[in-house]
Design an enzyme around this catalytic site. Structure first.
Site, short mmCIF file in Angstrom:
data_model
loop_
_atom_site.label_atom_id
_atom_site.label_comp_id
_atom_site.label_asym_id
_atom_site.label_seq_id
_atom_site.Cartn_x
_atom_site.Cartn_y
_atom_site.Cartn_z
N MET A 168 0.79 -1.26 -0.08
CA MET A 168 -0.11 0.13 -0.05
C MET A 168 0.90 1.15 0.04
O MET A 168 1.99 1.29 0.75
CB MET A 168 -0.94 0.04 1.23
CG MET A 168 -1.87 1.42 1.30
SD MET A 168 -2.96 1.18 2.58
CE MET A 168 -1.93 1.52 4.02
N HIS A 208 0.51 -5.27 1.32
CA HIS A 208 -0.44 -5.53 0.68
C HIS A 208 0.02 -6.33 -0.77
O HIS A 208 -1.09 -6.91 -1.45
CB HIS A 208 -1.26 -4.32 0.28
CG HIS A 208 -2.63 -4.23 -0.33
ND1 HIS A 208 -3.49 -3.57 -0.71
CD2 HIS A 208 -3.45 -5.62 -0.45
CE1 HIS A 208 -4.58 -3.98 -1.09
NE2 HIS A 208 -4.71 -5.39 -0.93
N ASP A 247 16.14 6.68 11.70
CA ASP A 247 15.32 6.57 10.94
C ASP A 247 13.77 7.14 11.36
O ASP A 247 13.34 6.60 12.47
CB ASP A 247 14.73 4.95 10.75
CG ASP A 247 13.76 4.72 9.47
OD1 ASP A 247 13.32 5.70 9.33
OD2 ASP A 247 13.93 3.67 9.04
N ASP A 301 11.74 -1.89 7.19
CA ASP A 301 12.96 -2.47 7.12
C ASP A 301 12.83 -3.67 6.24
O ASP A 301 13.93 -4.22 5.57
CB ASP A 301 13.29 -2.95 8.55
CG ASP A 301 13.56 -1.93 9.48
OD1 ASP A 301 14.06 -0.76 9.13
OD2 ASP A 301 13.71 -2.23 10.66
N GLN A 358 13.92 -0.21 3.62
CA GLN A 358 13.97 1.38 4.04
C GLN A 358 13.87 1.48 5.60
O GLN A 358 13.75 1.00 6.32
CB GLN A 358 12.41 1.58 3.32
CG GLN A 358 12.29 1.51 1.73
CD GLN A 358 13.18 2.71 1.20
OE1 GLN A 358 13.54 3.56 1.74
NE2 GLN A 358 12.93 2.56 -0.07
N LEU A 367 18.51 2.39 6.45
CA LEU A 367 18.59 2.51 7.92
C LEU A 367 17.73 1.57 8.74
O LEU A 367 16.67 1.56 9.11
CB LEU A 367 18.25 3.86 8.34
CG LEU A 367 18.89 5.07 7.89
CD1 LEU A 367 18.09 6.38 7.89
CD2 LEU A 367 20.47 5.08 8.49
N ASP A 424 21.47 -8.05 7.25
CA ASP A 424 20.89 -7.16 6.45
C ASP A 424 19.68 -7.61 5.65
O ASP A 424 19.83 -8.65 5.02
CB ASP A 424 21.94 -6.82 5.56
CG ASP A 424 21.83 -5.80 4.37
OD1 ASP A 424 20.88 -5.13 4.48
OD2 ASP A 424 22.59 -5.78 3.34
#
Length: 314
Positions: free
Chosen positions: A45, A112, A239, A282, A286, A290, A297
């Site tokens: 979304m 979504h 963040d 994350d 994003q 961060l 990772d």
């Protein structure tokens, strides 16, 4: 979606993939992520493909391509029902199959995007090798349930829908595909709350667990089903989006969640892991990478999954 724009975007993606694979051929590639079928990424979304040079799937497509994967990044309506988004994605999947020359694709959907790719796999299993959902609310989101308490048909609902639809239209306008997609905030809300998710599951039950917090069928109609998710709304003090996800996690009343999706609701098919130290953003690396310093990772998680698909013959 404008079909010509979609075809151009997917053709450019094919060209980029070919260029990166040529680079890998000449300068070396481990083949670690070289799946049999193309990987197709589908946003959630208010998502997008790329805005002002920033990718929704931050650093993920290039990392997968570097070691052999063919990757396509799709864009569907930022706000709409799971079925409407699924129909938009299906059109793109059909074009990807034609462009790539491969009979099937590996679908990966975030948020979504999970129900969106499930729709495609349910109606056209012949085109889908696997479905992987990342942080998707397959049994609804407590946050969506909380927002749904705004009285239907009220002035408050109309105002909220107008604001969110405007945001969706702005994101669509700024995205690289600029495909003038329909925005339907109330459709998204009805798809993502518990009641709407239950109705969708009745129509498209493939891979959905029948128990409260178990696993679903690993394979249905020849399609493999996988999922993973995080359970840490707050992961990086630098963040700013963590503050928003911390607030959106409050309706869960102590249930483990990533800020928008509960741990058990994220389960689909084979649950790879449901407790990464990641929040909802994350999970797509994003904002701008961060993420938690104390967790794998996110890009590595996608690389590992591509290798998993490769080893499963997909």
């Amino acid at each position: 979606m404008n079909k010509n724009k979609t075809l151009i975007a997917l053709s450019l993606a094919a060209g980029l993939a070919a260029s990166e694979q040529a680079h890998a051929f000449w300068f070396g590639s481990s083949g670690y992520t070289q799946t049999k079928y193309p990987v197709v990424l589908t946003h959630g979304m208010l998502g997008f493909d790329s805005i002002l040079g920033v990718d929704y799937w931050y650093g993920i497509p290039s990392a997968l391509r570097q070691d052999g994967a063919t990757v396509y990044v799709t864009e569907v309506s930022q706000l709409n029902t799971s079925e409407a988004r699924g129909e938009e994605l299906l059109q793109q999947v059909e074009e990807i199959v034609a462009i790539s020359g491969k009979a099937k694709v590996n679908l990966i959907g975030h948020s979504h995007g999970g129900p969106t790719i499930r729709y495609v796999a349910a109606v056209r299993p012949d085109l889908v090798a696997s479905v992987t959902s990342v942080g998707s609310p397959h049994k609804g989101s407590a946050t969506a349930d909380f927002i749904r308490q705004v009285p239907p048909g009220s002035a408050g609902e109309a105002l909220l829908a107008g604001i969110v639809n405007g945001l969706g239209a702005l994101i669509n306008f700024l995205s690289s595909s600029n495909s003038e997609l329909e925005q339907n905030a109330l459709g998204s809300l009805e798809s993502l709350n518990s009641q709407g998710a239950a109705a969708f599951n009745d129509s498209f039950p493939q891979g959905v667990p029948t128990s409260a917090c178990g696993e679903g069928a690993y394979q249905v109609n020849g399609v493999r089903y996988y999922s993973w998710s995080g359970t840490s709304p707050l992961t990086n003090a630098l963040d700013v989006s963590d503050l928003l996800l911390g607030a959106s996690s409050l309706p869960f009343n102590g249930e483990a969640n990533d800020g928008l999706v509960g741990r058990c609701s994220s389960h689909l098919g084979k649950v790879i892991r449901d407790d990464y130290r990641m929040n909802h953003l994350d999970e797509v690396n994003q904002t701008l990478g961060l993420t938690s310093l104390f967790e794998t990772d996110p890009v590595s998680v996608y690389r590992q999954h591509a290798n998993r698909l490769k080893n499963d013959g997909l």
